[in-house]
Design an enzyme around this catalytic site. Structure first.
Site, PDB file in Angstrom:
ATOM      1  N   SER A  41       0.870  -1.170   0.000  1.00  0.00           N
ATOM      2  CA  SER A  41       0.000   0.000   0.000  1.00  0.00           C
ATOM      3  C   SER A  41       0.909   1.223   0.000  1.00  0.00           C
ATOM      4  CB  SER A  41      -0.899  -0.023   1.248  1.00  0.00           C
ATOM      5  OG  SER A  41      -1.639   1.166   1.355  1.00  0.00           O
ATOM      6  N   HIS A 142      -2.836  -5.832   1.872  1.00  0.00           N
ATOM      7  CA  HIS A 142      -1.948  -6.826   2.476  1.00  0.00           C
ATOM      8  C   HIS A 142      -2.532  -8.229   2.453  1.00  0.00           C
ATOM      9  CE1 HIS A 142       0.053  -3.430   5.025  1.00  0.00           C
ATOM     10  NE2 HIS A 142       0.330  -3.351   3.741  1.00  0.00           N
ATOM     11  N   GLU A 151      -5.685  -2.749   8.405  1.00  0.00           N
ATOM     12  CA  GLU A 151      -5.040  -3.272   9.607  1.00  0.00           C
ATOM     13  C   GLU A 151      -5.845  -2.940  10.846  1.00  0.00           C
ATOM     14  OE1 GLU A 151      -0.542  -2.441   7.815  1.00  0.00           O
ATOM     15  OE2 GLU A 151      -1.117  -1.609   9.761  1.00  0.00           O
ATOM     16  N   GLU A 192       2.085  -8.938   6.778  1.00  0.00           N
ATOM     17  CA  GLU A 192       2.794  -8.513   7.979  1.00  0.00           C
ATOM     18  C   GLU A 192       2.588  -9.465   9.150  1.00  0.00           C
ATOM     19  OE1 GLU A 192       1.561  -4.510   8.695  1.00  0.00           O
ATOM     20  OE2 GLU A 192       2.401  -3.771   6.822  1.00  0.00           O
ATOM     21  N   ASP A 228      -5.380   0.940  10.702  1.00  0.00           N
ATOM     22  CA  ASP A 228      -4.852   1.563   9.490  1.00  0.00           C
ATOM     23  C   ASP A 228      -5.911   1.318   8.422  1.00  0.00           C
ATOM     24  OD1 ASP A 228      -3.636   2.429   7.198  1.00  0.00           O
ATOM     25  OD2 ASP A 228      -1.945   1.030   7.283  1.00  0.00           O
ATOM     26  N   GLU A 269      -4.899   5.479  11.322  1.00  0.00           N
ATOM     27  CA  GLU A 269      -3.976   5.870  10.258  1.00  0.00           C
ATOM     28  C   GLU A 269      -4.711   5.913   8.919  1.00  0.00           C
ATOM     29  OE1 GLU A 269      -0.323   3.580   8.069  1.00  0.00           O
ATOM     30  OE2 GLU A 269      -0.440   3.455  10.259  1.00  0.00           O
ATOM     31  N   ASP A 296      -0.118   8.730   6.666  1.00  0.00           N
ATOM     32  CA  ASP A 296       0.946   7.959   6.026  1.00  0.00           C
ATOM     33  C   ASP A 296       1.023   8.365   4.560  1.00  0.00           C
ATOM     34  OD1 ASP A 296       2.746   6.107   5.045  1.00  0.00           O
ATOM     35  OD2 ASP A 296       1.382   4.408   5.203  1.00  0.00           O
ATOM     36  N   LYS A 321       8.504   6.577   7.432  1.00  0.00           N
ATOM     37  CA  LYS A 321       9.063   5.440   6.698  1.00  0.00           C
ATOM     38  C   LYS A 321      10.285   5.933   5.927  1.00  0.00           C
ATOM     39  CE  LYS A 321       4.625   3.061   6.011  1.00  0.00           C
ATOM     40  NZ  LYS A 321       3.570   2.719   5.018  1.00  0.00           N
ATOM     41  N   HIS A 349       7.702   0.061   9.708  1.00  0.00           N
ATOM     42  CA  HIS A 349       8.167  -0.938   8.752  1.00  0.00           C
ATOM     43  C   HIS A 349       7.385  -0.807   7.446  1.00  0.00           C
ATOM     44  CE1 HIS A 349       4.813  -4.031  10.067  1.00  0.00           C
ATOM     45  NE2 HIS A 349       4.339  -2.832   9.836  1.00  0.00           N
ATOM     46  N   ARG A 350       7.634  -1.721   6.513  1.00  0.00           N
ATOM     47  CA  ARG A 350       6.823  -1.873   5.309  1.00  0.00           C
ATOM     48  C   ARG A 350       6.312  -3.311   5.255  1.00  0.00           C
ATOM     49  NH1 ARG A 350       7.082   2.719   1.995  1.00  0.00           N
ATOM     50  NH2 ARG A 350       5.009   1.933   1.478  1.00  0.00           N
ATOM     51  N   LYS A 372       5.711   1.013  14.533  1.00  0.00           N
ATOM     52  CA  LYS A 372       4.794   0.087  13.870  1.00  0.00           C
ATOM     53  C   LYS A 372       5.641  -0.945  13.148  1.00  0.00           C
ATOM     54  CE  LYS A 372       0.901   0.117  10.642  1.00  0.00           C
ATOM     55  NZ  LYS A 372       0.329   0.834   9.472  1.00  0.00           N
TER      56      LYS A 372
END
Length: 402
Positions: A41, A142, A151, A192, A228, A269, A296, A321, A349-350, A372
């Site tokens: 994303s 994801h 998320e 993730e 998220d 988020e 983000d 990020k 993170h990614r 995160k």
């Protein structure tokens, strides 16, 4: 001084099995290694990622020779030179993946030359251990076919030790699976490590909130619930498209505000799409006194976009990020600006990660309130275990307060 003598690159593979670039920097007195992560994303305004073979070729033919002989301890100068070599405003020439791997490896090499851990080498006055923010369940980009909301997040804001904070998140993760299994729901995992069941958003809220309440009671401290939304992925240009309905911008704002109140959400988020500064401002005005509203895709760790958000009172937190913006210095500048105007900073993170643990060090060095970085999976645990090691070194009493 610690003079760069050589820079090497190789192709390695991330947690999705996709190739990425890893860079090694050798100086006359230190060594550093770092790898670039990759997002699924992604924001339109992120630094551009180029194919790994091209990234390695660019490093070998355009970048390395211009960095050899430079002082690795002059991080800002190195990162400025990366911008000059690239010649664009988004690293579309040498690649944002190339630049971030080089920049982070240079920082590690300089820290090694001074015989310091990276967090201490880069540390400013805000050094502290952030609370872990982890993905317990989700879908979106994801995990296609699962929940619309990307998320369902948890963070143990009542924990006083980083190891118990990490443990609490793992217990919620396990409890979510048990509750789903008890209802006969099959539990696969997303990118993730969060569970990716074929359930509605409403069922996901029910399951995660119950898991959070149960584990909070068992651990004896508060664990909070967050989201998220990744709303850019839902936006079709006029509406937010969910499986069961479409929502206008106004309806989306009311929907998210209602969820914040109903579930006492701690963190939300990307509740609106990446260009909707006005919508972010409206939501922040409604609920910003009781919830972290984090941008983000809205900000992409970019000083210019953060400045616009500050001017419009859009959001009250920035997701950080490093690979979105391409260098350690640009990452620090984004954090410094956000902090100056009272925004919280969440290191992230990614979805496509390696075992590189640089962001654990950056989160401590730059004083981020949250990190995160998932809950389970070797590439996620690598960051969390590094935080535990850092926590031992600086003392658990330095953990950020909720």
């Amino acid at each position: 001084m610690t003079i760069i003598q050589d820079i090497l690159a190789r192709k390695i593979f991330d947690s999705r099995g996709n190739p990425t670039i890893e860079v090694e920097v050798y100086t006359d007195s230190g060594f550093g290694r770092a790898a670039a992560p990759a997002g699924a994303s992604t924001g339109t305004y992120e630094a551009v990622v180029i194919p790994v073979d091209d990234a390695i070729l660019k490093l070998e033919t355009e970048v390395a020779e211009q960095l050899v002989g430079e002082d690795a301890s002059m991080q800002a100068d190195i990162d400025y030179l990366l911008h000059e070599i690239d010649g664009t405003d988004n690293f579309s020439n040498i690649g944002g993946n190339t630049s971030v791997a080089i920049s982070m490896a240079v920082a590690w090499a300089a820290a090694d030359a001074y015989n310091l851990p990276l967090y201490r080498y880069l540390s400013g006055p805000y050094q502290r251990i952030p609370y872990p923010l982890g993905n317990a369940l989700g879908g979106g980009a994801h995990a296609k076919g699962a929940t619309d909301i990307q998320e369902f997040l948890i963070t143990p804001v009542g924990a006083s030790l980083i190891d118990e904070a990490v443990y609490a998140n793992t217990l919620v993760h396990k409890r979510v699976k048990k509750l789903l299994t008890d209802e006969g729901v099959v539990c696969g995992k997303g990118d993730e490590g969060g569970w990716a069941p074929q359930v509605t958003d409403a069922k996901a809220f029910e399951i995660v909130s119950k898991a959070v309440d149960e584990v909070s009671d068992e651990m004896g401290f508060e664990i909070r619930f967050g989201l998220d939304v990744a709303a850019t992925e839902l936006w079709n240009g006029s509406h937010y498209v969910y499986k069961d309905r479409k929502r206008t911008t106004e309806e989306q704002i009311e929907y998210i505000a209602g969820l914040i109140d109903e579930y006492d959400l701690y963190y939300v988020e990307d509740p609106l799409h990446e260009n909707d500064f006005e919508g972010f401002a409206s939501l922040t005005e409604k609920v910003g006194d009781r919830c972290i509203i984090c941008g983000d895709d809205l900000f992409v760790t970019n000083v210019d976009r953060i400045t616009k958000g500050i001017e419009m009172f859009a959001a009250n937190a920035v997701l950080i990020k490093p690979n979105q913006i391409g260098t350690v210095t640009d990452t620090f500048n984004a954090i410094q600006l956000a902090r100056k105007y009272g925004y919280s900073c969440i290191m992230s993170h990614r979805s496509g990660e390696t075992t590189d643990n640089t962001i654990a060090h950056l989160s401590v060095a730059f004083g981020c309130e949250l990190i995160k970085t998932g809950i389970v999976g070797g590439e996620r645990i690598a960051k969390l275990n590094e935080l535990i090691r850092i926590g031992e070194e600086i003392g658990s009493d330095r953990m950020t307060e909720s």
